[in-house]
Design a protein around this motif. Structure first.
Motif: not given
Length: 411
Positions: A186-210
């Motif tokens: 994947l390119s580093e500019d690729a869209e973030l398609h993860a969901t909060a269904e994996a352990a801790g990933v929801g937190d990381l997505l929120e940190i990215e948003r912040l």
């Protein structure tokens, strides 16, 4: 890194003592070289060009940046604090944690990163590297999220108030998501398609948003995000626990790929970001990747293949009744590719010191003697039974536990 292995006849895995030696193979031109993972075209192209010189600051140490590190007393934070304190390019290290760490050269402040008083402690810092995160699999999910999100919000706001011009956040390449149609890499500019269904990933997505929102809310504040691949080196995650199982679970029809990141390489990448040698959103990890078949050959651990519906259904039920800390969403990262190019760091002159093969060897050495089934750590007695009877019996055992829990709840 090569290895001399002793086979554990109880479970069939290649285990025990690893010895470091030069592991080489012969090429078509009859020369010896070390084996490499599957190539990342972007990285290989950058390596074929003239290697960029690392930016060396020849000015006196007094002119280097003041860098604050949160979560500085343990883990990655402690390693980075130690590295920065020893660097001639750093003027001063400000270490922040809820207890004092071992780096005497740093200026320590003992407080919770959620405390607004942190703004005063950051005054005079040029860069903040925020590493105070709770990603423990055994933590209460609600409390973990509250700590991670509130802590990041407070650090970003406090940094802006204190006049800090750069904040470095560390999340994970897991935020890209593991999907069957992902590009490899994947390119580093690729869209973030993860969901909060994996352990801790929801937190990381929120940190990215912040992190994306902070420069708009606080003009003049730069936010750099570092996303490591599967992190190895004293870590305990659902992905490192995958290698504690007596068999490697493979979902029928999936194509797992593995890209690792040793903590030493992550720390050196964070140093690059703190010294402003690279910015933006960047991945960090070994060059290339390993296919599942390569992982099985290198580890000596055989696979157990299950249909998708069976594997995902069992994982969901086990997590729902509290028998395993890992939700079913974690399985996607062992099913589908999420390898990421590390081209931005390469363009800045950074190179990983570890290969995927070497990191896998280190991981197997770390997990030797631990036994996990479906993400659940087993006691010594259970582990012996699981190893002797194989993964099928282990799965039957967890199914029996499910029935036992259901029966107890029905009373």
């Amino acid at each position: 890194m090569g290895s001399v292995l002793r086979r554990d006849s109880a479970c069939g895995r290649m285990d025990a003592t690893w010895f470091v030696r030069a592991n080489r193979v012969r090429t078509e031109d009859n020369r010896w070289r070390r084996p490499v993972s599957s190539p990342d075209p972007q990285v290989r192209a950058s390596q074929s060009a003239e290697v960029r010189q690392r930016r060396n600051d020849s000015s006196p140490t007094a002119r280097g940046p003041v860098v604050a590190v949160t979560g500085a007393a343990s883990g990655i934070g402690a390693l980075l604090t130690q590295r920065l304190a020893a660097s001639e390019e750093i003027k001063q290290v400000v270490a922040i944690d809820e207890r004092r760490g071992d780096v005497a050269e740093a200026q320590w402040h003992i407080l919770d990163v959620r405390d607004p008083a942190i703004a005063e402690k950051l005054r005079g810092a040029d860069v903040v590297v925020h590493l105070a995160l709770d990603l423990d699999l055994e933590s209460d999910p609600a409390a973990r999220t509250a700590y991670n999100v509130r802590g990041t919000q407070t650090v970003l706001t406090a940094a802006a108030a204190a006049g800090v011009h750069r904040v470095v956040l560390c999340t994970s390449a897991m935020v890209y998501g593991a999907l069957p149609d992902n590009d490899i890499p994947l390119s580093e500019d690729a869209e973030l398609h993860a969901t909060a269904e994996a352990a801790g990933v929801g937190d990381l997505l929120e940190i990215e948003r912040l992190g994306r929102r902070a420069p708009r809310a606080h003009p003049g504040l730069n936010v750099t995000v570092v996303r490591p691949a599967v992190l190895v080196g004293g870590t305990d995650t659902s992905l490192t626990r995958y290698f504690e199982s007596p068999r490697l679970l493979v979902v029928t029809g999936s194509r797992p790929t593995w890209q690792f990141c040793h903590v030493e390489d992550l720390v050196s990448a964070l140093e690059y970001a703190a010294l402003e040698k690279v910015d933006g959103e960047l991945a960090v990890g070994c060059d290339g990747w390993l296919e599942q078949e390569e992982v099985e050959e290198l580890s000596g651990i055989r696979r157990m293949e299950l249909p998708s519906a069976v594997a995902l259904g069992a994982a969901a039920r086990l997590h729902r009744i509290g028998l395993t800390p890992s939700p079913a969403g974690d399985l996607a990262y062992t099913m589908h590719p999420w390898v990421v190019s590390v081209s931005r760091l390469h363009e800045a002159g950074w190179r990983p010191q570890w290969t995927n093969e070497e990191v896998l060897a280190e991981l197997l050495e770390e997990v030797a003697g631990r036994h996990t089934v479906a993400g659940r750590r087993l006691g010594r007695k259970d582990a012996t039974a699981a190893g002797a009877a194989g993964a099928t019996v282990a799965l039957l055992g967890t199914a029996a536990l499910v029935r036992r829990v259901r029966k107890a709840r029905g009373r």
